[in-house]
Design a protein around this motif. Structure first.
Motif, short mmCIF file in Angstrom:
data_model
loop_
_atom_site.label_atom_id
_atom_site.label_comp_id
_atom_site.label_asym_id
_atom_site.label_seq_id
_atom_site.Cartn_x
_atom_site.Cartn_y
_atom_site.Cartn_z
N LEU A 47 0.84 -1.19 0.00
CA LEU A 47 0.00 0.00 0.00
C LEU A 47 0.88 1.25 0.00
O LEU A 47 1.86 1.33 0.74
N ASP A 48 0.50 2.23 -0.83
CA ASP A 48 1.18 3.52 -0.85
C ASP A 48 0.64 4.38 0.29
O ASP A 48 -0.58 4.51 0.47
N LEU A 49 1.56 5.00 1.02
CA LEU A 49 1.20 5.77 2.21
C LEU A 49 1.87 7.14 2.19
O LEU A 49 2.82 7.38 1.43
N ALA A 50 1.37 8.01 3.02
CA ALA A 50 1.97 9.33 3.23
C ALA A 50 1.83 9.67 4.70
O ALA A 50 1.00 9.09 5.41
N GLY A 51 2.64 10.61 5.17
CA GLY A 51 2.53 10.97 6.59
C GLY A 51 3.62 11.90 7.04
O GLY A 51 4.16 12.67 6.24
N ARG A 52 3.96 11.78 8.32
CA ARG A 52 4.92 12.69 8.95
C ARG A 52 5.86 11.93 9.87
O ARG A 52 5.48 10.91 10.48
N LEU A 53 7.07 12.42 9.97
CA LEU A 53 8.05 11.91 10.93
C LEU A 53 8.42 13.04 11.88
O LEU A 53 8.69 14.17 11.44
N HIS A 54 8.42 12.72 13.17
CA HIS A 54 8.83 13.70 14.18
C HIS A 54 10.04 13.14 14.92
O HIS A 54 9.95 12.12 15.61
N ALA A 55 11.19 13.79 14.78
CA ALA A 55 12.42 13.31 15.39
C ALA A 55 12.50 13.74 16.85
O ALA A 55 12.02 14.81 17.24
N GLU A 56 13.11 12.88 17.68
CA GLU A 56 13.43 13.26 19.05
C GLU A 56 14.46 14.39 19.02
O GLU A 56 15.27 14.48 18.08
N PRO A 57 14.46 15.28 20.02
CA PRO A 57 15.32 16.47 19.97
C PRO A 57 16.79 16.18 19.67
O PRO A 57 17.42 16.90 18.88
N GLU A 58 17.35 15.12 20.27
CA GLU A 58 18.77 14.84 20.07
C GLU A 58 19.07 14.29 18.69
O GLU A 58 20.25 14.15 18.30
N PHE A 59 18.02 13.96 17.90
CA PHE A 59 18.23 13.45 16.55
C PHE A 59 17.76 14.43 15.48
O PHE A 59 17.72 14.10 14.30
N GLU A 60 17.43 15.65 15.89
CA GLU A 60 17.03 16.66 14.90
C GLU A 60 18.19 17.06 14.01
O GLU A 60 17.98 17.55 12.89
N ALA A 61 19.42 16.85 14.45
CA ALA A 61 20.57 17.15 13.60
C ALA A 61 20.63 16.24 12.38
O ALA A 61 21.27 16.58 11.38
N LEU A 62 19.98 15.10 12.45
CA LEU A 62 19.91 14.18 11.31
C LEU A 62 18.69 14.46 10.43
O LEU A 62 18.80 14.57 9.21
N PHE A 63 17.51 14.54 11.06
CA PHE A 63 16.27 14.63 10.31
C PHE A 63 15.75 16.05 10.13
O PHE A 63 14.91 16.29 9.26
N GLY A 64 16.23 16.98 10.93
CA GLY A 64 15.65 18.31 10.94
C GLY A 64 14.59 18.40 12.02
O GLY A 64 14.11 17.39 12.55
N SER A 65 14.19 19.61 12.35
CA SER A 65 13.23 19.83 13.44
C SER A 65 11.81 19.86 12.90
O SER A 65 11.57 20.04 11.71
N GLY A 66 10.86 19.68 13.81
CA GLY A 66 9.45 19.75 13.45
C GLY A 66 8.97 18.50 12.72
O GLY A 66 9.61 17.45 12.73
N GLU A 67 7.81 18.63 12.08
CA GLU A 67 7.22 17.52 11.36
C GLU A 67 7.84 17.44 9.96
O GLU A 67 7.82 18.41 9.22
N ARG A 68 8.37 16.27 9.61
CA ARG A 68 9.02 16.07 8.32
C ARG A 68 8.09 15.25 7.41
O ARG A 68 7.56 14.21 7.82
N ALA A 69 7.90 15.71 6.18
CA ALA A 69 7.03 15.01 5.24
C ALA A 69 7.61 13.63 4.88
O ALA A 69 8.82 13.48 4.73
N VAL A 70 6.72 12.64 4.75
CA VAL A 70 7.13 11.27 4.47
C VAL A 70 6.22 10.67 3.39
O VAL A 70 5.01 10.91 3.40
N ILE A 71 6.81 9.92 2.46
CA ILE A 71 6.05 8.99 1.63
C ILE A 71 6.54 7.60 2.00
O ILE A 71 7.71 7.41 2.36
N ALA A 72 5.66 6.59 1.92
CA ALA A 72 6.02 5.29 2.47
C ALA A 72 5.25 4.18 1.76
O ALA A 72 4.35 4.41 0.95
N ARG A 73 5.63 2.94 2.12
CA ARG A 73 4.96 1.76 1.59
C ARG A 73 5.05 0.65 2.63
O ARG A 73 6.12 0.38 3.16
N LEU A 74 3.91 0.02 2.95
CA LEU A 74 3.88 -1.20 3.73
C LEU A 74 3.58 -2.35 2.78
O LEU A 74 2.68 -2.23 1.93
N SER A 75 4.29 -3.46 2.91
CA SER A 75 4.20 -4.49 1.88
C SER A 75 4.46 -5.88 2.43
O SER A 75 4.99 -6.04 3.54
#
Length: 242
Positions: A47-75
């Motif tokens: 299934l094609d999916l969409a959503g958001r990723l929220h990183a923990e504060p100490e990992f915002e240096a990797l993902f960025g801060s706030g809600e990050r846009a995501v496209i995804a697939r469960l299969s």
């Protein structure tokens, strides 16, 4: 007690040269497999999916801060009938701290030192535990595996139809963890997914080797090279570009 710290964002350490892989033969084998089944070799049903990723504060240096846009697939990994157990997959693309695509391709595994290296059959979406199989090196860090744990409300069967029905009224949420050798896992982010709308961006191909920050590599590189060749062969077998 030892703990997993934020990976240092520096240039990756040099990796020893690996033996040349018979790329043409491997690519051809996966192309034939895709043509025979008229679908991708890996995870044909999903299934094609969409959503958001929220990183923990100490990992915002990797993902960025706030809600990050995501496209995804469960299969389902092998496409077993209906709700039969299967190797389940969770693939997603998130924008990193530089707003560039970062792909993850996880499959159901164990979490022990040996189990995290092996794909496992799983009875249902709610009991699945996904892992990266191959560890990452973040700059000069020690090898780190990425895991995803679903919310318990997801279907108890491995049926795509049951998952689609669940997602009509519910989000599929996951807690993402990082775990190294000899240290406990650490919560790095939360992922919330829904069914993608027809007009939303989507992809049939997630490439964790191609789409990753410059200072993040999967190790050993030989495994990544084999994975890349297999994906390329599968795409060509389905008549898609390399």
């Amino acid at each position: 007690m030892p703990s997993l710290t934020l990976p240092t964002l520096t240039s990756p350490a040099p990796v020893a040269k690996v033996a040349e892989i018979p790329a043409a033969a491997l690519r051809g084998a996966f192309a034939i497999g895709a043509r025979l089944r008229h679908a991708r070799v890996f995870h044909p049903d999903g299934l094609d999916l969409a959503g958001r990723l929220h990183a923990e504060p100490e990992f915002e240096a990797l993902f960025g801060s706030g809600e990050r846009a995501v496209i995804a697939r469960l299969s389902k990994g092998t496409g077993t009938p209906s709700g039969w157990p299967d190797i389940l997959g969770l693939a997603f693309r998130v924008l990193d701290h530089d707003d560039k695509p970062w792909d993850f391709a996880l499959a159901t595994t164990g979490e022990s030192l040996v189990g995290r290296l092996l794909v496992t059959l799983t009875r249902g979406w709610g009991s699945a535990r996904y892992g990266s199989l191959v560890p990452y090196r973040f700059g000069g860090s020690n090898p780190i595996w990425i895991f995803a744990e679903p919310d318990p409300g997801q279907p108890s069967s491995a049926s795509i139809a049951d998952l689609a029905e669940h997602l009509r009224d519910n989000l599929a949420t996951f807690r993402l963890y990082a775990s190294g050798l000899g240290v406990p896992r650490q919560h790095i982010a939360t992922l919330a997914l829904r069914l993608a709308e027809p007009a939303e961006q989507r992809t049939d191909y997630f490439d964790p080797m191609l789409n990753a920050p410059q200072n993040v590599v999967m190790v050993p590189k030989a495994i990544g090279r084999i994975r890349e060749i297999a994906y390329t062969g599968s795409r060509r077998g389905r008549g898609e570009g390399a």
